[in-house]
Design an enzyme around this catalytic site. Structure first.
Site, PDB file in Angstrom:
ATOM      1  CG  ASP A 114      16.094 -20.328 -10.728  1.00  0.00           C
ATOM      2  OD1 ASP A 114      15.431 -19.294 -10.544  1.00  0.00           O
ATOM      3  OD2 ASP A 114      16.105 -20.939 -11.818  1.00  0.00           O
ATOM      4  CE  LYS A 147      12.065 -18.937  -8.277  1.00  0.00           C
ATOM      5  NZ  LYS A 147      12.641 -18.302  -9.374  1.00  0.00           N
ATOM      6  CG  HIS A 194       9.307 -23.539  -9.116  1.00  0.00           C
ATOM      7  ND1 HIS A 194       8.416 -22.573  -8.714  1.00  0.00           N
ATOM      8  CD2 HIS A 194      10.176 -22.910  -9.955  1.00  0.00           C
ATOM      9  CE1 HIS A 194       8.740 -21.419  -9.276  1.00  0.00           C
ATOM     10  NE2 HIS A 194       9.805 -21.596 -10.031  1.00  0.00           N
ATOM     11  CE  LYS A 252       4.740 -24.453 -14.455  1.00  0.00           C
ATOM     12  NZ  LYS A 252       4.873 -23.777 -15.720  1.00  0.00           N
ATOM     13  CE  LYS A 262      17.885 -21.655 -15.436  1.00  0.00           C
ATOM     14  NZ  LYS A 262      16.485 -21.668 -15.879  1.00  0.00           N
ATOM     15  NE  ARG A 300      15.322   3.506  -9.673  1.00  0.00           N
ATOM     16  CZ  ARG A 300      15.862   2.563  -8.911  1.00  0.00           C
ATOM     17  NH1 ARG A 300      16.381   2.867  -7.747  1.00  0.00           N
ATOM     18  NH2 ARG A 300      15.915   1.318  -9.305  1.00  0.00           N
ATOM     19  CG  HIS A 320       5.561 -19.832 -12.436  1.00  0.00           C
ATOM     20  ND1 HIS A 320       6.828 -19.797 -11.920  1.00  0.00           N
ATOM     21  CD2 HIS A 320       5.655 -20.537 -13.579  1.00  0.00           C
ATOM     22  CE1 HIS A 320       7.651 -20.459 -12.732  1.00  0.00           C
ATOM     23  NE2 HIS A 320       6.960 -20.921 -13.749  1.00  0.00           N
ATOM     24  CD  GLU A 355      14.130 -24.310 -16.724  1.00  0.00           C
ATOM     25  OE1 GLU A 355      13.657 -23.382 -17.375  1.00  0.00           O
ATOM     26  OE2 GLU A 355      14.795 -24.150 -15.687  1.00  0.00           O
ATOM     27  CE  LYS A 382       9.230 -25.696 -19.506  1.00  0.00           C
ATOM     28  NZ  LYS A 382      10.053 -25.254 -18.387  1.00  0.00           N
TER      29      LYS A 382
HETATM   30  C1  BG6 Z   1      11.491 -19.773 -12.691  1.00  0.00           C
HETATM   31  C2  BG6 Z   1      12.986 -19.873 -12.645  1.00  0.00           C
HETATM   32  O1  BG6 Z   1      10.957 -19.647 -11.405  1.00  0.00           O
HETATM   33  O2  BG6 Z   1      10.976 -20.949 -13.301  1.00  0.00           O
HETATM   34  C3  BG6 Z   1      13.566 -20.075 -14.040  1.00  0.00           C
HETATM   35  O3  BG6 Z   1      13.493 -18.673 -12.092  1.00  0.00           O
HETATM   36  C4  BG6 Z   1      12.927 -21.261 -14.696  1.00  0.00           C
HETATM   37  O4  BG6 Z   1      14.965 -20.234 -13.990  1.00  0.00           O
HETATM   38  C5  BG6 Z   1      11.415 -21.152 -14.628  1.00  0.00           C
HETATM   39  O5  BG6 Z   1      13.358 -21.275 -16.048  1.00  0.00           O
HETATM   40  C6  BG6 Z   1      10.759 -22.403 -15.149  1.00  0.00           C
HETATM   41  O6  BG6 Z   1       9.387 -22.173 -15.237  1.00  0.00           O
HETATM   42  P1  BG6 Z   1       8.516 -22.954 -16.282  1.00  0.00           P
HETATM   43  O7  BG6 Z   1       7.118 -22.543 -16.004  1.00  0.00           O
HETATM   44  O8  BG6 Z   1       9.007 -22.541 -17.652  1.00  0.00           O
HETATM   45  O9  BG6 Z   1       8.773 -24.405 -16.058  1.00  0.00           O
END
Ligand code: BG6
Length: 525
Positions: free
Chosen positions: A270, A183, A275, A217, A375, A76, A213, A251, A380
């Protein structure tokens, strides 16, 4: 029986397996890429600046973009081409780690066109501009449309792209037209179907690239290679030898600046619908007849069909939900979820879940799969843990009086990219004793070729027309169908607040997780 072939002597590295030779890895691209134009909807937004354009720039620097290639940003806001280039330069510079020496050459491919998302007239202008750029640069009419916009706008934008005549492919698929969708793909089965209907009005399934994504990986792609390029794993990859499987995506980050989205989603939408389900599919699917997007996705779909539906009651038998309270992560104090900016102080959104999944097929009958994600956990770590059964008979027991630990295979996804196998050996020395040892393989050992980030890899695959790393609609519907009753149990039950267990940030989630999964949290450590 075939004769074993003479192989080059393996180079010796610490642990197992020993990489054969120098393993420089293949180049970035097999074959060449068709010239193309990419249209980015949401060009002034966060996703474009944070992920999309840095990934395209990085691909450009690696020689991973087609030649010629143009990028037309739309949103926009009213920018000139130059003002948008400047904005993108700042975004890429802020990304860190990207060398801007090639920026001017890259920026010459960037253009901008203002667009009002719900006004069909502006799509006609977009079409004119796109055509002009395509003619001027000779990109041949191949197009990628990228939806970097809020999901609420997906249906409208896609249908207006279709109505403006920009999405139809030429005869035999040339020129091609592709759509990249981020997503969330809906928020339950019904909305996922609605979105699919809206997309189908402008694009056919083979044109749609739904990004996950995680699939891009390296170590996730390695799961199929490990399972099916080694004869030793497959014979024991079943209920006869495997006791249980745990898939973890922990995470240490909190909700960050995404409360608006996360409050509506929670951890199940999420991380689980996408994933975690893909990781489960890779761990549990049957071997496809050949390596290709359709055969692999067919096998995943078959697996999703085998997941045991959840009962409407007794959620506690298969689900633990939690939400983080204040705590310490990496030695610094962090706020409770409910105190994060943008979060409702009485929020009942789960930030942690442990879900027990049963697979009703011949291979996996009786083997529980535990999926855990949260989270603000201690650190991680993403990994798959394959816990084998104990030895059937232990004739050492009288001599040793010791418990014999079962074998365990851990596929480290990130940040630790190692595969390790725990086995039992004799302790050195005169006394007969057992000890558990780990054989460790570092995924990157001896590799010196280019490495692509997950997002770059996904964009590259889209330009190559390879849908292997993308969701297909049937898989989406099956996984939403599985999760709908779980979401229902979590969101619409009477005692919703009692189901949600608080856990201190920086720990390993609620105590109740241990009751459902005895290996927790040891499995994550
Ligand atoms: C995303 C989620 O798809 O993946 C996030 O929306 C999450 O909440 C993230 O933090 C984690 O991705 P990665 O690659 O950091 O493990």
């Amino acid at each position: 029986m075939s004769q074993p072939r003479a192989e080059p002597a393996p180079a010796v590295v610490q642990g197992f397996p020993e990489p054969v030779g120098d393993a420089p890895g293949p180049g970035l691209i097999e074959g060449s890429l068709d010239p193309a134009a990419m249209v980015i909807f949401g060009a002034s937004g966060d996703l474009t600046g944070r992920k999309l354009v840095p990934a395209l720039y990085s691909l450009f620097c690696h020689g991973g973009l087609p030649e010629p290639f143009v990028i037309l940003g739309c949103a926009r806001s009213r920018f000139s081409d130059d003002a948008w280039r400047q904005k993108m330069r700042r975004a890429v510079a802020g990304h860190g780690g990207l060398d801007l020496t090639a920026w001017d050459r890259f920026a010459a491919r960037l253009f901008y066109q203002p667009l009002v998302y719900d006004q069909p007239g502006t799509y006609r202008e977009l079409r004119r501009r796109l055509q002009e750029l395509e003619d001027g640069h000779g990109t041949g009419g191949n197009r990628v449309f990228n939806l970097a916009i809020p999901p609420g706008l997906y249906s409208e934008v896609v249908s207006l792209v279709g109505r403006a005549g920009m999405s139809a492919e030429g005869p035999g698929g040339s020129p091609w037209r592709r759509l990249v969708v981020e997503k969330p793909f809906g928020r339950d089965l019904a909305s996922a179907r609605e979105l699919s209907k809206a997309i189908a009005a402008g694009f056919q399934e083979h044109q749609v690239f739904r990004i996950d994504h995680y699939l891009a990986k390296e170590t996730v792609q390695n799961v199929l290679i490990l399972r099916f390029a080694n004869a030793i794993f497959e014979p024991i990859w079943n209920r006869n030898y495997i006791d249980q499987v745990t898939i973890i995506a922990a995470e240490s980050l909190g909700v960050e600046h995404r409360a608006g989205y996360y409050e509506q989603a929670g951890v199940l939408r999420d991380m689980f619908q996408n994933h975690m389900m893909q990781l489960l599919a890779l761990a549990a699917m049957e071997p496809p007849p050949r390596y290709g997007a359709e055969p692999v996705r067919d096998e995943k779909t078959k697996l999703f069909r085998s997941l045991r539906p959840y009962p409407a009651t007794n959620a506690g038998d298969y689900l633990v939900l939690g939400q983080y309270t204040a705590g310490q992560v990496d030695g610094r104090p962090v706020a409770a979820y409910r105190d994060e900016p943008g979060v409702d102080p009485a929020s009942l959104t789960p930030t942690f879940a442990l879900l027990k999944v049963m697979v009703d097929n011949w291979r996996w009958q009786g083997v529980p799969f535990f999926l855990v994600s949260g989270k603000r956990l201690a650190r991680k770590v993403t990994r798959m843990l394959i816990q084998f059964k104990e030895v059937p008979h232990c004739f050492f027991r009288q001599v040793l009086g010791e418990h014999i630990t079962a074998n365990r295979l851990v596929l480290g996804i990130q940040p630790d990219e190692t595969t390790s196998l725990t086995i039992q050996t004799k302790s050195p020395g005169a006394r007969l004793g057992l000890r558990s040892v780990k054989m460790v393989f570092d995924y990157n050992a001896d590799y010196r070729g280019p490495l692509l980030g997950a997002y770059e890899k996904a964009l590259l695959n889209c330009m190559q027309g390879d849908q292997m790393l993308f969701w297909r609609q049937d898989g989406l519907e099956l996984t939403w169908g599985l999760l709908d009753p779980v979401l229902h149990a979590c969101e619409r039950c009477q005692d919703r607040d009692q189901q949600l267990q608080p856990y201190a940030a920086g720990g390993w989630g609620p105590e109740a997780a241990r009751r459902l999964l005895s290996l927790w949290p040891e499995a994550a450590k």
